[in-house]
Design a protein around this motif. Structure first.
Motif, PDB file in Angstrom:
ATOM      1  N   GLN A 487      17.805   3.737   2.416  1.00 57.53           N
ATOM      2  CA  GLN A 487      18.724   4.883   2.500  1.00 57.53           C
ATOM      3  C   GLN A 487      19.688   4.928   1.317  1.00 57.53           C
ATOM      4  O   GLN A 487      20.291   5.971   1.044  1.00 57.53           O
ATOM      5  CB  GLN A 487      19.498   4.819   3.814  1.00 57.53           C
ATOM      6  CG  GLN A 487      18.643   5.148   5.039  1.00 57.53           C
ATOM      7  CD  GLN A 487      19.387   4.906   6.345  1.00 57.53           C
ATOM      8  OE1 GLN A 487      20.240   4.024   6.448  1.00 57.53           O
ATOM      9  NE2 GLN A 487      19.064   5.703   7.361  1.00 57.53           N
ATOM     10  N   LYS A 488      19.819   3.806   0.622  1.00 59.51           N
ATOM     11  CA  LYS A 488      20.760   3.734  -0.502  1.00 59.51           C
ATOM     12  C   LYS A 488      20.098   3.996  -1.852  1.00 59.51           C
ATOM     13  O   LYS A 488      20.782   4.197  -2.865  1.00 59.51           O
ATOM     14  CB  LYS A 488      21.430   2.357  -0.528  1.00 59.51           C
ATOM     15  CG  LYS A 488      22.306   2.079   0.685  1.00 59.51           C
ATOM     16  CD  LYS A 488      22.820   0.647   0.668  1.00 59.51           C
ATOM     17  CE  LYS A 488      23.640   0.337   1.921  1.00 59.51           C
ATOM     18  NZ  LYS A 488      24.068  -1.100   1.949  1.00 59.51           N
ATOM     19  N   VAL A 490      18.458   6.176  -4.447  1.00 59.33           N
ATOM     20  CA  VAL A 490      18.423   7.607  -4.747  1.00 59.33           C
ATOM     21  C   VAL A 490      17.358   7.896  -5.811  1.00 59.33           C
ATOM     22  O   VAL A 490      17.302   7.236  -6.849  1.00 59.33           O
ATOM     23  CB  VAL A 490      19.794   8.104  -5.222  1.00 59.33           C
ATOM     24  CG1 VAL A 490      19.727   9.589  -5.593  1.00 59.33           C
ATOM     25  CG2 VAL A 490      20.838   7.867  -4.138  1.00 59.33           C
ATOM     26  N   ASN A 492      16.094  10.734  -8.337  1.00 59.63           N
ATOM     27  CA  ASN A 492      16.563  11.955  -8.983  1.00 59.63           C
ATOM     28  C   ASN A 492      15.386  12.840  -9.395  1.00 59.63           C
ATOM     29  O   ASN A 492      14.280  12.355  -9.660  1.00 59.63           O
ATOM     30  CB  ASN A 492      17.413  11.609 -10.216  1.00 59.63           C
ATOM     31  CG  ASN A 492      18.691  10.878  -9.820  1.00 59.63           C
ATOM     32  OD1 ASN A 492      19.397  11.326  -8.913  1.00 59.63           O
ATOM     33  ND2 ASN A 492      18.984   9.776 -10.497  1.00 59.63           N
ATOM     34  N   SER A 512      18.372  15.544  -5.703  1.00 56.38           N
ATOM     35  CA  SER A 512      18.294  14.093  -5.479  1.00 56.38           C
ATOM     36  C   SER A 512      18.044  13.806  -4.012  1.00 56.38           C
ATOM     37  O   SER A 512      18.597  14.490  -3.131  1.00 56.38           O
ATOM     38  CB  SER A 512      19.591  13.422  -5.934  1.00 56.38           C
ATOM     39  OG  SER A 512      19.771  13.582  -7.331  1.00 56.38           O
ATOM     40  N   THR A 513      17.231  12.824  -3.765  1.00 56.30           N
ATOM     41  CA  THR A 513      16.913  12.447  -2.384  1.00 56.30           C
ATOM     42  C   THR A 513      16.811  10.930  -2.286  1.00 56.30           C
ATOM     43  O   THR A 513      16.686  10.247  -3.303  1.00 56.30           O
ATOM     44  CB  THR A 513      15.590  13.103  -1.923  1.00 56.30           C
ATOM     45  OG1 THR A 513      15.387  12.837  -0.541  1.00 56.30           O
ATOM     46  CG2 THR A 513      14.390  12.553  -2.697  1.00 56.30           C
ATOM     47  N   THR A 514      16.870  10.424  -1.092  1.00 58.59           N
ATOM     48  CA  THR A 514      16.747   8.972  -0.913  1.00 58.59           C
ATOM     49  C   THR A 514      15.289   8.597  -0.739  1.00 58.59           C
ATOM     50  O   THR A 514      14.447   9.421  -0.341  1.00 58.59           O
ATOM     51  CB  THR A 514      17.532   8.489   0.315  1.00 58.59           C
ATOM     52  OG1 THR A 514      16.945   9.058   1.489  1.00 58.59           O
ATOM     53  CG2 THR A 514      18.990   8.873   0.215  1.00 58.59           C
TER      54      THR A 514
END
Length: 636
Positions: A487-488, A490, A492, A512-514
């Protein structure tokens, strides 16, 4: 009962009658919980005999094996020592229905389990036929054997399988017998009837065993094992099983097979009326299949090895009670069996069982203290269903003796809970088989997370070692840690990252997504995202599987957990066993009768009784609330 000169054979905390799959799990559970346990069996050669199919697991059943293992039972460990082929079923479907099924070496499975029983410190293994249960003041006091021994005991688990009142049928021929030519248990039925038990007849059957060298495999489809072997026991997940697996084969019946069956239906005891008992719906005989599915021109037949030290082959899908000569003729019409040589004839077996609604959820009898029942005597079918019940019966016999609360797993916690709740709440008119469709919460009751669900319970009971418990906690922490880590991270929307996603068959990202959210995409796997995460630690496959499943099914799992929360509210509304339902105004007559007979533990269990409607449950809830408020007023 016959009159027998008796002598004191010994004193035990628990006596288990029967050493099939239910009996051994019951005996091992009570002995490992520190109680002196005796297990009585008609034949030491029949211990955990795989009298029907030579395999363990399968759809739904594999879940039970994993749960038995998570609680500290023996079945999974034993089959991991003695399997000769392994296959994970339903991999094209979701993880909730993935089920492991393995072919067993029958002789090895028996011998390995016999060793375990012989080496267990608090367990005595004894060949002997139980013929009577001594009951005084509605409490178990002992067991009498045919040889005249009385074994004094505080608790008894009856796990007689198909031996109780066993009768074998082969066409017009029928005779008293247990499975595989073993002696039946006949006198114990009389003892139970004298104590007021209304025994029912149930039926199961088995196909012929044929000589390996008489089969033409060239016209059959080979069924190999999986390249990567996944063990049943969580204790063996990091072990390598590098050996050559034995193949099975798939063939089919023909119109010629069906014609012979139709011409001889009048000679089948199933159709001529000789057999009283009801057979298993989901494992019918070939006669039954031909009659019920008359439009089909063929049925699947699997040829399965019975072991490495024998040339006997099991012909799955063609169990029968037709006369021997008819069986031979019809088998020879199966593709590849034209020159088949019989080694053991197929037969049907009828046996005694009880109505399981007379049992508590602990599998203790409602009227006789410390008398427990497990396995096919409760109306179930299958080795796995029997072993699961045996484990729970053995645990609860021990809990009773120790003065502790019964150990109950409910429908939201385990397939074992579904199995037992179905039997004691709804009863069954035919041999009950576990299937994934019976579990309302199967997405959270997966076979891969049985240890996370149940190992802590096994540890608290004393059946799971400290080391194993700590490993499970460590596994839980690793899974949670990896979920939080993903979850941390990222990702891009760079050109390079989008090119990678395109190669993975996925669409580009514009924001941006995890990595966590990326794995939610159906086409993206946890493994494939390693390209975005080169520094990730290499985790065991079982942990990686948990991580991916929890991410991909997060929404569904949350919804199911909410359903379970609602389920628990009704389960937690307890009902006294002496509750007088006749005083509840507004209950239907049928509901009053059914509730009075079953005596449910909770409102939740009451809601699952056949004949009790949602309207009846609302009436019951209103009555309980009024009684609660009245009690509060009286307290003031």
């Amino acid at each position: 009962m016959i009159e027998t000169k008796t002598y004191l054979g010994g004193k035990y905390d628990v006596v288990v009658i029967g050493a099939g799959h239910a009996g051994v799990e019951a005996a091992l559970a009570s002995s490992r919980m520190g109680l002196q346990t005796l297990i009585l069996t008609i034949s030491l050669d029949g211990i955990v005999a795989l009298s029907c199919n030579p395999n363990i697991g399968g759809t739904g059943k594999g879940h039970l094996v994993r749960e038995i293992d998570a609680l500290g039972g023996e079945m999974a460990l034993n089959i991991d020592k003695s399997f000769i082929q392994s296959r994970m079923l339903n991999l094209s479907k979701g993880p909730a229905v993935h089920s492991l099924r393995v072919q067993a070496d029958k002789k090895m499975y028996h011998m390995e389990m016999k060793k375990i029983l012989e080496d267990e410190p608090n367990l005595t293994l004894r060949q002997g036929e139980a013929i009577d249960i001594v009951v005084e003041d509605d409490t178990v006091k002992g067991v009498v054997t045919r040889n005249g021994a009385i074994f004094e005991t505080a608790a008894v688990v009856i796990a007689t399988g198909t031996y109780l009142g066993g009768r074998v049928y082969i066409g017009e021929v029928n005779y008293q017998s247990g499975p595989d030519g073993m002696f039946p248990s006949l006198l114990l039925s009389d003892s139970l009837k004298e104590k007021g038990f209304n025994l029912r007849r149930m039926k199961t059957g088995t196909p012929a065993r044929v000589h390996k060298d008489s089969i033409d495999y060239s016209v059959m489809e080979i069924q190999p094992g999986d390249e990567e072997v996944i063990p049943f026991s969580f204790l063996n997940m990091d072990k390598s099983f590098d050996f050559e697996q034995v193949p099975c084969y798939l063939t089919y019946t023909t119109e010629g097979t069906h014609d012979i069956i139709r011409q001889n239906l009048d000679r089948s005891p199933m159709f001529s009326g000789y057999i009283e008992g009801v057979g298993p719906r989901y494992c019918p005989s070939i006669e039954d299949k031909v009659v019920r599915f008359g439009d089909r021109d063929k049925h699947q037949v699997f040829i399965e090895p019975e072991g490495l030290s024998t040339k006997e082959m099991y012909v799955q899908g063609v169990s029968s009670s037709l006369p021997e000569e008819v069986q031979i003729d019809m088998y020879k019409k199966i593709k590849g069996l034209e020159n088949v040589q019989f080694m053991r004839t197929a037969y049907a077996i009828e046996y005694d069982s009880i109505n399981p609604t007379m049992l508590k959820l602990s599998l203790e009898h409602k009227e006789i203290n410390n008398l427990f029942f497990a396995g096919q005597i409760n109306g179930s079918s299958g080795y796995e269903e029997a072993a699961a019940q045996g484990l729970i019966a053995g645990i609860n016999a021990s809990q009773n003796i120790k003065g502790k609360d019964p150990f109950i797993v409910d429908r939201s916690e385990a397939y074992i809970g579904v199995l037992i709740d179905d039997l004691v709440t709804k009863g069954t008119d035919e041999p009950y088989r576990m299937m994934t469709s019976r579990a309302e919460y199967r997405l959270t009751l997966r076979q891969d997370n049985a240890d996370l669900r149940l190992t802590k319970m096994g540890y608290e009971l004393g059946l799971v070692t400290e080391e194993r418990y700590r490993k499970t906690i460590e596994k839980e922490e690793l899974i949670q840690g990896e979920l939080e880590r993903l979850q941390k991270i990222v990702i891009n929307p760079t050109q390079k990252n989008n090119e990678i996603l395109e190669k993975l068959g996925s669409t580009e990202i514009r924001n941006s997504t995890t990595l966590y959210d990326l794995i939610k995409r159906p086409e993206i796997s946890y493994e494939s995202t390693a390209v975005f995460d080169p520094k990730r630690d290499i985790l065991l496959k079982e942990i990686r599987l948990q991580v991916e499943t929890q991410i991909k099914y997060e929404g569904y799992i949350k919804k199911q957990m909410q359903q379970i929360e609602q389920f628990k509210k009704l389960e937690n509304k307890k009902l006294d066993v002496e509750f007088d339902y006749s005083k509840v105004r507004g209950l239907s007559t049928e509901a009053t009768q059914k509730l009075s007979a079953i005596k449910p533990d909770s409102v939740g269990q009451a809601s699952r009784i056949s004949g009790v409607t949602p309207a009846d449950i609302n009436v019951l809830l209103i009555h309980l609330e009024q009684r609660r408020r009245s009690g509060e007023k009286n307290d003031r």
